[in-house]
Design a protein around this motif. Structure first.
Motif, short mmCIF file in Angstrom:
data_model
loop_
_atom_site.label_atom_id
_atom_site.label_comp_id
_atom_site.label_asym_id
_atom_site.label_seq_id
_atom_site.Cartn_x
_atom_site.Cartn_y
_atom_site.Cartn_z
N GLY A 96 0.97 -1.23 -0.01
CA GLY A 96 0.11 0.09 0.12
C GLY A 96 0.63 1.12 0.00
O GLY A 96 0.26 2.32 -0.17
N TYR A 97 2.15 1.24 0.28
CA TYR A 97 3.09 2.28 0.29
C TYR A 97 4.17 2.16 -0.74
O TYR A 97 5.24 2.74 -0.56
N ARG A 98 4.27 1.22 -1.60
CA ARG A 98 4.87 1.16 -2.66
C ARG A 98 4.64 2.01 -4.12
O ARG A 98 3.47 2.49 -4.16
N PHE A 99 5.80 2.61 -4.72
CA PHE A 99 5.76 3.28 -5.84
C PHE A 99 6.39 2.41 -7.26
O PHE A 99 7.39 1.86 -6.68
N VAL A 147 -5.63 4.62 8.39
CA VAL A 147 -5.06 4.57 7.14
C VAL A 147 -4.26 3.35 7.07
O VAL A 147 -3.42 2.87 7.92
N ASP A 148 -4.19 2.76 5.73
CA ASP A 148 -3.55 1.33 5.54
C ASP A 148 -2.79 1.63 4.22
O ASP A 148 -2.51 0.49 3.50
N ASN A 149 -2.70 2.70 3.47
CA ASN A 149 -2.13 2.73 2.26
C ASN A 149 -1.78 4.41 2.10
O ASN A 149 -2.21 5.54 2.88
N PHE A 150 -0.68 4.82 1.10
CA PHE A 150 -0.28 6.08 0.87
C PHE A 150 -1.39 7.12 0.40
O PHE A 150 -1.39 8.17 1.04
#
Length: 353
Positions: A96-99, A147-150
């Protein structure tokens, strides 16, 4: 091209509610906060691209001024915890926090690190001022963030930054009323800094950088209550030293959209003092007089009240941040302070545009 992730960030509103998932603050804040060593402070200032103010502090302060400083420190500690955990999740590439694009990853991460360091200096500035006046500095709590993602993290950051921008207006006015003129310039500089980062958060959501010509105002008590919705109960060492009110939570069941419509909310009436005929919802938006609408009660089950009201978007161009609260009076209300005095439950937070 930078900001390839912008298309993912298009949420039009956010309603503050109880924490629900797994962005949880660390037990220990970064860089030795709230009492960093000289070498840690030097590192913070380097990453913040600037230093703590080094001018002489004022010789005295009003009681209201002390309350201002306590609320600022309480809020900034919360922000430090949030940005520290967000940076950790991005750095560790948690789901959820990857680009997908490495340029986006570096650009966002570097920007957040600067913001974190600047928020750390805000904490130290407020707590140092309290210490200067012989008052115990505010200590950090533990926090949970919904929250659990960017995408949702940036939306939440944008929402609490809007509340901060409104609350600092109240801080400056209270400093002026108390004669604490020597503290108002520093706080005004923080308003500018928070506004700069808010423009960045809005761009990442695909929005225009500036929401309104005159940003929505607020009251210290609303910010104090809102921050506590993220606090793990019984983890704040000296929250009782902050002489502000904590209101009953206002839960948004059906949020508004950018058109005139209905809002549905719920809240708890523990004293059984309210009846359908005396309930109102009050909206604070921009620098306008508070808007009052009658609240229609749908149901009551024990202490929980479910109700709905008109959200008159079109009549008032209710863009940007709106703060909603329940009162037992229709006013009239002159400002956010008078609304806070009459509040039964709140705040509910809506962001439109």
């Amino acid at each position: 091209m930078r900001f390839r992730f912008v298309a993912l960030l298009g949420v039009a509103h956010l309603c503050l509610a109880a924490p629900i998932t797994n962005l949880t603050s660390p037990k220990i804040l970064p860089d030795g906060l709230p009492t960093p060593s000289p070498s840690e402070l030097e590192s913070i200032e380097e990453r913040a691209h600037g230093t703590l103010p080094n001018g002489a502090p004022p010789s005295g302060i009003s009681e209201g001024g002390l309350t201002n400083l306590k609320l600022v420190a309480f809020n900034e500690l919360f922000e430090v915890a949030f940005f520290e955990e967000l940076i950790t999740n991005i750095t560790e590439k948690v789901g959820g926090y990857r680009f997908s694009n490495e340029d986006d990853y570096d650009f966002v991460l570097n920007g957040l690190k600067v913001i974190l360091a600047q928020e750390e200096l805000h904490v130290l500035d407020a707590n140092n001022a309290l210490a200067h006046f012989g008052i115990e500095p505010i200590e950090p709590c533990q926090y949970n963030f919904p929250v659990d993602n960017f995408d949702s993290a940036i939306l939440l950051a944008s929402t609490f930054t809007d509340v901060v921008l409104g609350t600092l207006q109240d801080v400056v006015e209270r400093f002026a009323i108390g004669g604490d003129f020597g503290l108002s310039r520093e706080v005004s500089s923080i308003i500018g800094q928070e506004g700069e980062q808010q423009g960045w958060f809005r761009i990442m959501q695909g929005k225009v950088p500036s929401a309104l010509p005159f940003l929505t105002t607020s009251d210290l008590n609303f910010a104090f209550t809102a921050i506590q919705s993220f606090v793990v109960p019984n983890t704040c060492p000296n929250i009782e030293s902050i002489p502000l009110e904590t209101f009953e939570p206002l839960n948004v069941i059906k949020p508004p959209t950018a058109t005139t419509g209905r809002v549905q909310i719920s809240f708890y009436d523990h004293h059984h003092e309210t009846t359908e005929s005396i309930l109102w919802i009050v909206y604070i938006n921009q620098q306008n007089l508070p808007i009052v609408e009658p609240l229609h009660v749908i149901s009551r089950e024990e202490n929980e009240v479910v109700a709905e009201a008109l959200f008159p978007y079109d009549a008032h161009e209710m863009n940007g941040l709106t703060i909603a609260v329940v009162t037992a009076t229709e006013g009239p209300f002159e400002n956010a302070y008078s609304v806070a005095k009459a509040t039964l439950a709140g705040p509910g937070l809506f962001i439109l545009n």
